[in-house]
Design a protein around this motif. Sequence first.
Motif, PDB file in Angstrom:
ATOM      1  N   GLN A  30       0.832  -1.203   0.000  1.00 49.07           N
ATOM      2  CA  GLN A  30       0.000   0.000   0.000  1.00 49.07           C
ATOM      3  C   GLN A  30       0.871   1.260   0.000  1.00 49.07           C
ATOM      4  N   TYR A  34       0.926   4.124  -2.827  1.00 45.93           N
ATOM      5  CA  TYR A  34       0.717   5.532  -2.511  1.00 45.93           C
ATOM      6  C   TYR A  34       1.860   6.374  -3.074  1.00 45.93           C
ATOM      7  N   ASN A  37       1.747   6.847  -6.809  1.00 42.78           N
ATOM      8  CA  ASN A  37       0.715   7.788  -7.249  1.00 42.78           C
ATOM      9  C   ASN A  37       0.992   9.236  -6.857  1.00 42.78           C
ATOM     10  N   TYR A  38       1.572   9.454  -5.686  1.00 40.89           N
ATOM     11  CA  TYR A  38       1.698  10.809  -5.160  1.00 40.89           C
ATOM     12  C   TYR A  38       3.119  11.349  -5.142  1.00 40.89           C
ATOM     13  N   MET A  41       5.937  11.485   0.206  1.00 36.45           N
ATOM     14  CA  MET A  41       5.090  11.154   1.342  1.00 36.45           C
ATOM     15  C   MET A  41       5.835  11.385   2.643  1.00 36.45           C
ATOM     16  N   LEU A  46       0.622   9.296   5.152  1.00 39.11           N
ATOM     17  CA  LEU A  46       0.294   7.875   5.110  1.00 39.11           C
ATOM     18  C   LEU A  46      -0.814   7.524   6.095  1.00 39.11           C
ATOM     19  N   PHE A  49      -4.302   7.510   4.768  1.00 34.75           N
ATOM     20  CA  PHE A  49      -4.702   6.469   3.826  1.00 34.75           C
ATOM     21  C   PHE A  49      -4.580   5.056   4.384  1.00 34.75           C
ATOM     22  N   GLY A 102      -4.959   4.364  -5.874  1.00 36.90           N
ATOM     23  CA  GLY A 102      -4.817   5.579  -5.090  1.00 36.90           C
ATOM     24  C   GLY A 102      -5.847   5.819  -4.127  1.00 36.90           C
TER      25      GLY A 102
END
Length: 102
Positions: A30, A34, A37-38, A41, A46, A49, A102
């Motif tokens: 996961q 993340y 996609n982003y 972080m 985190l 999500f 996402g």
Amino acid sequence: MGAKKKHVFDHRTNRNAELGLVISASARIQILGYLDNYQIMNIPMLEQFIPLHKKTLNHHVSLIERSGLIRGHYIGNTYFWSKNEQMLDEWDKIRWSFTFQG
């Protein structure tokens, strides 16, 4: 726990085992999704999500960082992680194991 005996195996086999460890936990998959996609972080991001305690998230991120797939850096006083651009081939190698969402 027994000795790992990495010296018995070639570099490629050891590296594949290390990447296998990275993708052996749902939380790490996961986190990789993340990040894919982003692009950047930190732990508070985190937490929004992934419903895990920040110490648990930090453990998972640290393991991924040790593999070299991500790099940490400060922006101001906050520590962020992003993809290690030198490891894009490694990212492609593990991409088959999960679908980023996402």
